[in-house]
Design an enzyme around this catalytic site. Sequence first.
Site, short mmCIF file in Angstrom:
data_model
loop_
_atom_site.label_atom_id
_atom_site.label_comp_id
_atom_site.label_asym_id
_atom_site.label_seq_id
_atom_site.Cartn_x
_atom_site.Cartn_y
_atom_site.Cartn_z
N GLN A 3 0.82 -1.21 0.00
CA GLN A 3 0.00 0.00 0.00
C GLN A 3 0.85 1.26 0.00
O GLN A 3 0.44 2.29 -0.48
CB GLN A 3 -0.85 0.05 1.27
CG GLN A 3 -1.96 -0.94 1.34
CD GLN A 3 -2.92 -0.53 2.45
OE1 GLN A 3 -3.92 0.13 2.19
NE2 GLN A 3 -2.62 -0.93 3.67
N ARG A 17 0.58 7.31 7.93
CA ARG A 17 -0.39 7.05 6.86
C ARG A 17 0.34 7.04 5.52
O ARG A 17 1.41 7.63 5.38
CB ARG A 17 -1.47 8.16 6.82
CG ARG A 17 -2.26 8.37 8.11
CD ARG A 17 -3.46 7.44 8.25
NE ARG A 17 -4.32 7.37 7.09
CZ ARG A 17 -5.44 8.09 6.94
NH1 ARG A 17 -5.83 8.96 7.86
NH2 ARG A 17 -6.19 7.95 5.86
N VAL A 18 -0.27 6.40 4.55
CA VAL A 18 0.31 6.39 3.21
C VAL A 18 0.27 7.82 2.65
O VAL A 18 -0.69 8.57 2.87
CB VAL A 18 -0.49 5.43 2.28
CG1 VAL A 18 -0.05 5.56 0.84
CG2 VAL A 18 -0.33 3.99 2.76
N ASP A 68 -9.02 2.12 -4.04
CA ASP A 68 -9.74 2.33 -2.78
C ASP A 68 -10.71 3.52 -2.87
O ASP A 68 -10.64 4.33 -3.79
CB ASP A 68 -8.70 2.56 -1.68
CG ASP A 68 -9.21 2.19 -0.29
OD1 ASP A 68 -10.35 1.69 -0.19
OD2 ASP A 68 -8.46 2.38 0.68
N GLU A 81 -16.21 7.13 -1.79
CA GLU A 81 -17.49 7.36 -1.11
C GLU A 81 -17.59 8.73 -0.46
O GLU A 81 -18.61 9.06 0.15
CB GLU A 81 -17.71 6.32 0.00
CG GLU A 81 -17.50 4.87 -0.40
CD GLU A 81 -16.04 4.45 -0.26
OE1 GLU A 81 -15.19 5.30 0.07
OE2 GLU A 81 -15.75 3.26 -0.48
N ASP A 118 -13.50 -3.04 4.73
CA ASP A 118 -12.77 -3.05 6.01
C ASP A 118 -13.53 -3.78 7.11
O ASP A 118 -14.19 -3.14 7.94
CB ASP A 118 -12.53 -1.61 6.47
CG ASP A 118 -11.70 -0.82 5.47
OD1 ASP A 118 -11.12 -1.43 4.55
OD2 ASP A 118 -11.63 0.41 5.62
N HIS A 136 -3.84 -8.95 4.60
CA HIS A 136 -3.71 -7.53 4.95
C HIS A 136 -3.21 -7.51 6.38
O HIS A 136 -3.72 -8.24 7.23
CB HIS A 136 -5.07 -6.83 4.83
CG HIS A 136 -4.98 -5.33 4.79
ND1 HIS A 136 -4.23 -4.60 5.68
CD2 HIS A 136 -5.55 -4.44 3.95
CE1 HIS A 136 -4.35 -3.32 5.38
NE2 HIS A 136 -5.15 -3.18 4.34
#
Length: 713
Positions: free
Chosen positions: A314, A327-328, A431, A434, A501, A567
């Site tokens: 990721q 975080r990425v 990903d 929404e 998730d 994951h």
Amino acid sequence: MREALLYFQSPLLVPLALLVLVWGQPPVDAVLPPSFRIEQTSDSFRLLLQDDLLLIDHGPGHEAVVLGTGTTTFKETTGNFIINDTITERLPLSSFSVSAESESAATVTLWSSTDAESTVTLRFSTSADSVLIGGGAARPERFDRLWLRLHAELDETVFGGGEQYTFFNLRGRDYPVWTREQGILRDPDNPLTDIISLDGGAGGDYHTTYWPEASFLSSRGYYFRSVTHEYGALQFSSEERHELYTQSAGALDVRVAAGSPLQLVQWANTGRQLLPDWASEGVILGLEGGTEFMMQRYQQARDAGIKVAGIWIQDWSGIVNTAFGERVFWNWRWNETHYPGLDTVIQTLKADGVRLLAYINPYLNIDGDIYQNNRDKGYFLTDASGAEYVQDFGGFSCVTVDLLSEPASAWYEQLIRTNMLDLGISGWMADFAEYVPVDAVSAGAAALSSPAALHNTFPALWGRANRRAVTAAGKEDDTLFFVRSGNTEQAQHAAMTWSGDQNVDWTTTDGLVTTVVSALSLAIAGCGLNHFDIGGYTTQRPFFVRSEELLLRSAEYAVFTPVMRTHEGNRPDANVQWYSNEHILAAFARLSRQFAALAPYTRAALSEYGESHTPLQRPTFLHYPNELSGYTNLTGYQYLYGSDLLVAPVYEEGAHSRRLRLPEDSWVHLWTGEPWQGSQEVTVDAALGQPPVFYRADSAWSELFKQISQITE
Ligand SMILES: *[C@@H]1O[C@H](CO)[C@@H](O)[C@H](O)[C@H]1NC(C)=O
Ligand SMILES: *[C@@H]1O[C@H](CO)[C@@H](O)[C@H](O)[C@H]1NC(C)=O
Ligand SMILES: *[C@@H]1O[C@H](CO)[C@@H](O)[C@H](O)[C@H]1NC(C)=O
């Protein structure tokens, strides 16, 4: 007295029949030729599909259409929405008139004698494969919402609603159509959900989903598909009726088809999902932490004898430190500091038969150079003032690519090609999608039915951009991208889905078994290729932490799905991982070999999907329609994988057996070879590593299944 008034049939009936004669086998086991009939008395009318399938039953006290007004507000917090839909007026329309237009079309006009502006038309017509219902409110600016009511029967069950997690049979509850985060724990009866929900509703509920749809399959033998992107709901809480609630009151867009469950599901599925051959050869290992760490883990997997098909990172674009932890870095290009030498590593891995997968979403961190170099080009959603819309994503800020605008989408598609495919990346998690705010504005808004439709329209635009990038590069057969969010159009674009998730727990609201419900509801919704994060994702010390048992139960069931992908979860250190100890490594080695051995069967199911559009994971009633009577919720917790394997994942902690329903057939228990008779509920032993799996006694694949049962290390 009821008099049969009008019969309508598809004008294409005859040519269709000829087609079948001329070309032999039709590609899809067609649904019934559409026809409908309207019967009326002075104060009631009934719309019947085919000869006798009652769809609409209008009369005093049970009006087919209700108009309304109200206000709806949305409060968004990182993809969770608190929706306040306050209805101020509901007006049932009791007066009606019916007029035939042609042999295949009729219009029913409805109104209320108390309000001259309350006219609604329902226009019924037939197409080649379905009955269409169009029309809507004549004055949608006066009445901004509408309920279309369908007849329902007490023992009827309904399925679909896009992707659902808690309940497979939707009957007895309402399902809002609004794409959003699925929520954490999703159970308001659990006080922990309420605590989590203090953060903007993040706890979720039984209906919160990334992929809602106003479409469903009825056990009475029809499929109802409504395309509406404005807010709305499927309402199944009444015993007498189903309701489509829509805030697109002026423009109904419904298709109804009739047939067997199998025919209807084949009709609803696009068959357009894709799985490259390499994905069936082993596990895709989800890793992060840089090139060296990734290669160490890969070597560890190889040494343990795990068959590896891919490595999924990721964080290929780097890491940012935020108040919420690491975080990425959402700046979609290879970060050479974090992953030195990745370009050559990709080629080395490929030579080993292992692919590299990465990650992308439709947002860009405004601190990144990709945004900085492309701002003010009209590529991003804006606010009402025309300024680029910047959203907080939890410790960093992002813009959203305006995928409804052709130039912006084309730019992003090219970015996917250049920065991912050209680097040698073979797949990615596509990903999100929404989070589009209700007041965001797109340069392509003219294509929408109304500005309010942008939010629910967006997920399929994201799927489309990914699909186009892969197609333009000529790499459809070799690339695996997977989405989580969707709407009615998404099944045209998504190569595959994953269930999103889940919590790293055993709950039936957000744990392991919800991935079965999600695969089955998506199969009904039209997207027949799904997988999930092995062991779940959402981790929160001390409440949910992944145990060894959960990881192994989840992995043993993933063997009987199209993709095995791990994951580490959002808190890798807190969770048990495939590399946590020798025992788990050995189990993964065995499971990966079983999975790879099943590849010929999986590929056969995939080509069947391409031809007949039968989803890979199927509810048992597709092949055994009797299973629909006396429906129990066991049906949503087990599935057929292809047509010959029945799989019932163990989803309870500490369980050594589980209850399931064997449909009417002769079955063989995979691990013992014992014959079992179907048409009954049974309890089956299920030691760790041996979930209840059966194959059909007369399966052409029996030898392969026997071989798999013999892979014990
Ligand atoms: C929902 O909106 C209505 C009307 O705008 C308002 O009266 C009501 O207080 C709101 N409810 C909540 C829980 O905010
Ligand atoms: C690459 O990643 C490192 C660490 O993850 C980060 O500090 C750096 O800013 C990133 N560099 C670029 C050019 O994105
Ligand atoms: C399934 O059915 C059982 C027995 O009727 C019930 O106790 C349980 O709550 C149901 N679960 C769900 C998720 O519907």
